[in-house]
Scaffold this motif. Structure first.
Motif, PDB file in Angstrom:
ATOM      1  N   PHE A 285     -25.932 -14.519 -14.559  1.00  0.00           N
ATOM      2  CA  PHE A 285     -24.496 -14.318 -14.310  1.00  0.00           C
ATOM      3  C   PHE A 285     -23.783 -14.065 -15.642  1.00  0.00           C
ATOM      4  O   PHE A 285     -23.402 -14.987 -16.349  1.00  0.00           O
ATOM      5  N   ARG A 286     -23.612 -12.781 -15.977  1.00  0.00           N
ATOM      6  CA  ARG A 286     -23.160 -12.390 -17.311  1.00  0.00           C
ATOM      7  C   ARG A 286     -21.638 -12.254 -17.391  1.00  0.00           C
ATOM      8  O   ARG A 286     -21.101 -11.229 -17.801  1.00  0.00           O
ATOM      9  N   VAL A 287     -20.937 -13.328 -17.039  1.00  0.00           N
ATOM     10  CA  VAL A 287     -19.501 -13.429 -17.276  1.00  0.00           C
ATOM     11  C   VAL A 287     -19.310 -14.462 -18.374  1.00  0.00           C
ATOM     12  O   VAL A 287     -19.657 -15.628 -18.195  1.00  0.00           O
ATOM     13  N   PRO A 288     -18.803 -14.061 -19.539  1.00  0.00           N
ATOM     14  CA  PRO A 288     -18.725 -14.979 -20.679  1.00  0.00           C
ATOM     15  C   PRO A 288     -17.803 -16.171 -20.417  1.00  0.00           C
ATOM     16  O   PRO A 288     -16.716 -16.026 -19.857  1.00  0.00           O
ATOM     17  N   MET A 289     -18.267 -17.339 -20.832  1.00  0.00           N
ATOM     18  CA  MET A 289     -17.451 -18.532 -20.800  1.00  0.00           C
ATOM     19  C   MET A 289     -16.777 -18.770 -22.154  1.00  0.00           C
ATOM     20  O   MET A 289     -15.760 -19.460 -22.247  1.00  0.00           O
ATOM     21  N   GLY A 290     -17.350 -18.210 -23.211  1.00  0.00           N
ATOM     22  CA  GLY A 290     -16.847 -18.383 -24.562  1.00  0.00           C
ATOM     23  C   GLY A 290     -17.990 -18.171 -25.537  1.00  0.00           C
ATOM     24  O   GLY A 290     -19.125 -17.919 -25.135  1.00  0.00           O
ATOM     25  N   ASN A 291     -17.684 -18.277 -26.825  1.00  0.00           N
ATOM     26  CA  ASN A 291     -18.703 -18.084 -27.846  1.00  0.00           C
ATOM     27  C   ASN A 291     -18.719 -19.273 -28.787  1.00  0.00           C
ATOM     28  O   ASN A 291     -17.660 -19.718 -29.251  1.00  0.00           O
ATOM     29  N   VAL A 292     -19.920 -19.798 -29.069  1.00  0.00           N
ATOM     30  CA  VAL A 292     -20.042 -21.020 -29.869  1.00  0.00           C
ATOM     31  C   VAL A 292     -19.696 -20.788 -31.335  1.00  0.00           C
ATOM     32  O   VAL A 292     -19.585 -21.746 -32.098  1.00  0.00           O
ATOM     33  N   ARG A 293     -19.513 -19.549 -31.745  1.00  0.00           N
ATOM     34  CA  ARG A 293     -19.040 -19.270 -33.100  1.00  0.00           C
ATOM     35  C   ARG A 293     -17.530 -19.424 -33.206  1.00  0.00           C
ATOM     36  O   ARG A 293     -16.978 -19.511 -34.297  1.00  0.00           O
ATOM     37  N   GLN A 294     -16.869 -19.450 -32.070  1.00  0.00           N
ATOM     38  CA  GLN A 294     -15.411 -19.522 -32.048  1.00  0.00           C
ATOM     39  C   GLN A 294     -14.881 -20.853 -31.516  1.00  0.00           C
ATOM     40  O   GLN A 294     -13.798 -21.296 -31.915  1.00  0.00           O
ATOM     41  N   ARG A 295     -15.659 -21.488 -30.643  1.00  0.00           N
ATOM     42  CA  ARG A 295     -15.249 -22.775 -30.066  1.00  0.00           C
ATOM     43  C   ARG A 295     -16.485 -23.644 -29.948  1.00  0.00           C
ATOM     44  O   ARG A 295     -17.608 -23.149 -29.888  1.00  0.00           O
ATOM     45  N   SER A 296     -16.270 -24.949 -29.868  1.00  0.00           N
ATOM     46  CA  SER A 296     -17.406 -25.848 -29.692  1.00  0.00           C
ATOM     47  C   SER A 296     -17.989 -25.666 -28.299  1.00  0.00           C
ATOM     48  O   SER A 296     -17.300 -25.227 -27.361  1.00  0.00           O
ATOM     49  N   PHE A 297     -19.266 -26.004 -28.157  1.00  0.00           N
ATOM     50  CA  PHE A 297     -19.888 -25.894 -26.840  1.00  0.00           C
ATOM     51  C   PHE A 297     -19.160 -26.788 -25.840  1.00  0.00           C
ATOM     52  O   PHE A 297     -18.953 -26.393 -24.688  1.00  0.00           O
ATOM     53  N   ARG A 298     -18.758 -27.979 -26.239  1.00  0.00           N
ATOM     54  CA  ARG A 298     -18.052 -28.883 -25.322  1.00  0.00           C
ATOM     55  C   ARG A 298     -16.765 -28.239 -24.814  1.00  0.00           C
ATOM     56  O   ARG A 298     -16.460 -28.299 -23.613  1.00  0.00           O
ATOM     57  N   ASP A 299     -15.981 -27.644 -25.712  1.00  0.00           N
ATOM     58  CA  ASP A 299     -14.730 -27.009 -25.286  1.00  0.00           C
ATOM     59  C   ASP A 299     -14.998 -25.877 -24.302  1.00  0.00           C
ATOM     60  O   ASP A 299     -14.267 -25.713 -23.320  1.00  0.00           O
ATOM     61  N   ILE A 300     -16.028 -25.110 -24.569  1.00  0.00           N
ATOM     62  CA  ILE A 300     -16.372 -24.001 -23.669  1.00  0.00           C
ATOM     63  C   ILE A 300     -16.782 -24.529 -22.304  1.00  0.00           C
ATOM     64  O   ILE A 300     -16.336 -24.036 -21.265  1.00  0.00           O
ATOM     65  N   TRP A 301     -17.639 -25.544 -22.296  1.00  0.00           N
ATOM     66  CA  TRP A 301     -18.166 -26.082 -21.040  1.00  0.00           C
ATOM     67  C   TRP A 301     -17.066 -26.763 -20.223  1.00  0.00           C
ATOM     68  O   TRP A 301     -17.012 -26.601 -19.000  1.00  0.00           O
ATOM     69  N   GLU A 302     -16.196 -27.506 -20.895  1.00  0.00           N
ATOM     70  CA  GLU A 302     -15.194 -28.294 -20.174  1.00  0.00           C
ATOM     71  C   GLU A 302     -13.924 -27.508 -19.867  1.00  0.00           C
ATOM     72  O   GLU A 302     -13.094 -27.977 -19.092  1.00  0.00           O
ATOM     73  N   GLY A 303     -13.783 -26.332 -20.450  1.00  0.00           N
ATOM     74  CA  GLY A 303     -12.596 -25.527 -20.182  1.00  0.00           C
ATOM     75  C   GLY A 303     -12.952 -24.113 -19.804  1.00  0.00           C
ATOM     76  O   GLY A 303     -12.576 -23.163 -20.511  1.00  0.00           O
ATOM     77  N   PRO A 304     -13.702 -23.917 -18.701  1.00  0.00           N
ATOM     78  CA  PRO A 304     -14.138 -22.564 -18.336  1.00  0.00           C
ATOM     79  C   PRO A 304     -12.963 -21.675 -17.934  1.00  0.00           C
ATOM     80  O   PRO A 304     -11.953 -22.161 -17.425  1.00  0.00           O
ATOM     81  N   PRO A 305     -13.078 -20.362 -18.160  1.00  0.00           N
ATOM     82  CA  PRO A 305     -12.015 -19.431 -17.760  1.00  0.00           C
ATOM     83  C   PRO A 305     -11.922 -19.316 -16.247  1.00  0.00           C
ATOM     84  O   PRO A 305     -12.816 -19.761 -15.519  1.00  0.00           O
ATOM     85  N   PRO A 306     -10.830 -18.709 -15.748  1.00  0.00           N
ATOM     86  CA  PRO A 306     -10.617 -18.615 -14.293  1.00  0.00           C
ATOM     87  C   PRO A 306     -11.789 -18.013 -13.530  1.00  0.00           C
ATOM     88  O   PRO A 306     -12.119 -18.464 -12.430  1.00  0.00           O
TER      89      PRO A 306
END
Length: 374
Positions: A285-306
């Motif tokens: 499922f290739r819809v980006p949630m975020g990039n670990v170079r820009q945000r922490s993995f925790r922030d990406i995982w806990e704050g997914p986009p719509p």
């Protein structure tokens, strides 16, 4: 065994303590099982592969990949969030010079890990070193017992012989070897021989799948020409080369079955990180949630986009309108991600490739049922 499902949770099945942990992880949305694609560079060029970097572009791709320090940081973050399993895949993982440094760090953080490799670069020294790091399994693809057919699929002469050497080396060091066969038009009729070879090799397990995924670069037509037709799928599911398993049968009207059956759960108890740091709900499922170079993995995982929150809301087949009225609902194992690539975005609609597979399963089920009654 016929592995009819995604790589994300492969190896986590069975009635076990770990399965119970996985259920709790889903309830809490803990990233228990993560998949890290370390590189898309590869020393093979398999005709059906979903992600390979073309030869001649390796240096460009390598320059964009996460560094060892970045990967180590992400592993630390995942461990702090309760991640336990990690799968390292490519491309070919052994083309990274820091591969063993990465694995050693994962082991220091307590991860149980699996490795996907083609075995071409698995020297005796590397096999020994890998065994010392105690992988759960080392998983290799075998496409045929005929070296010519296998090498034609990998597009590397001699790759079959090197695969056999890799298997022997791993087994000599006590590693659990997992062989996987993608069944396509080129190798459908060689299943008895490849099954017999796997038995002779005495590997830990050998599975088959008929899933040929679209390429993540948007090319859905390249891989699809290797995909089995419905009639060929019937032949596959009827083959004596495959171990016979009792299928789970869902009885009732389609709306009832749709309410009973759960769909796959990307971004629920695991996800995928590509070589360049982008986090996805799963490998497919290739819809980006975020990039670990820009945000922490925790922030990406806990704050997914719509778009990801919309995906998380789909828990049962009844959450997918077309599935609720489908007569094949009891046989379908749709993949949201493959459907996303195949349909250009409308992933909630009917997954036509999965429907063809379900139709073939239903035909075989009816044949077997009639034979049993006779």
């Amino acid at each position: 065994m016929f592995f009819d499902g995604c790589a994300q949770n492969g190896g986590l099945g069975g009635e076990s303590v770990m399965q119970l942990i996985a259920v709790k992880a889903e309830a809490r949305r803990t990233p228990l099982n993560m998949h890290m694609e370390l590189t898309y560079r590869c020393n093979e060029q398999c005709v059906h592969c979903y992600c390979v970097v073309e030869h001649g572009r390796e240096a460009e791709a390598a320059a964009r990949e996460l560094t060892y320090d970045e990967i180590a940081r992400v592993l630390d973050e995942m461990a702090a969030m309760g991640a336990f399993y990690v799968t390292f895949s490519g491309g070919e993982v052994l083309v990274r010079r820091d591969f063993f440094d990465i694995v050693e760090h994962a082991r220091r953080r307590g991860f149980a890990y699996r490795v996907y490799t083609n075995g071409i670069g698995l020297t005796e020294e590397r096999a020994r070193r890998l065994a010392a790091l105690e992988p759960l399994t080392v998983e290799l693809s075998i496409f045929s017992a005929d070296p010519a057919v296998h090498d034609a699929i990998t597009r590397v002469p001699g790759s079959f012989a090197r695969l056999m050497t890799a298997v022997a080396r791993l087994k000599a060091h006590g590693v659990r070897v997992y062989l996987k066969t993608v069944v396509m038009k080129q190798n459908l009729h060689g299943l008895p021989e490849v099954r017999a070879l796997a038995r002779t090799l005495d590997v830990f397990t050998h599975t088959f799948t008929c899933e040929v995924s679209p390429r993540i670069d948007g090319d859905i037509h390249g891989p699809s020409k290797y995909q089995l037709s419905e009639d060929e799928l019937v032949e596959l599911f009827s083959s004596d080369a495959l171990p016979k398993e009792t299928p789970e049968v869902f009885e009732g009207a389609p709306p009832e079955v749709a309410r009973e059956r759960t769909t796959c759960g990307p971004a629920v108890n695991g996800g995928c990180i590509d070589p360049y740091g982008t986090v996805f709900p799963c490998v497919a499922f290739r819809v980006p949630m975020g990039n670990v170079r820009q945000r922490s993995f925790r922030d990406i995982w806990e704050g997914p986009p719509p778009a990801i929150r919309d995906l998380l809301a789909v828990q049962h087949f009844s959450d997918l309108p077309e599935c609720s009225s489908c007569e094949l609902i009891g046989f379908c194992t749709r993949c949201h991600g493959d459907n996303l690539l195949e349909r250009g975005g409308d992933w909630k609609a009917c997954h036509q490739r999965a429907r063809a597979t379900a139709a073939a399963k239903e035909r075989v089920y009816q044949i077997v049922s009639r034979a049993g009654k006779g």
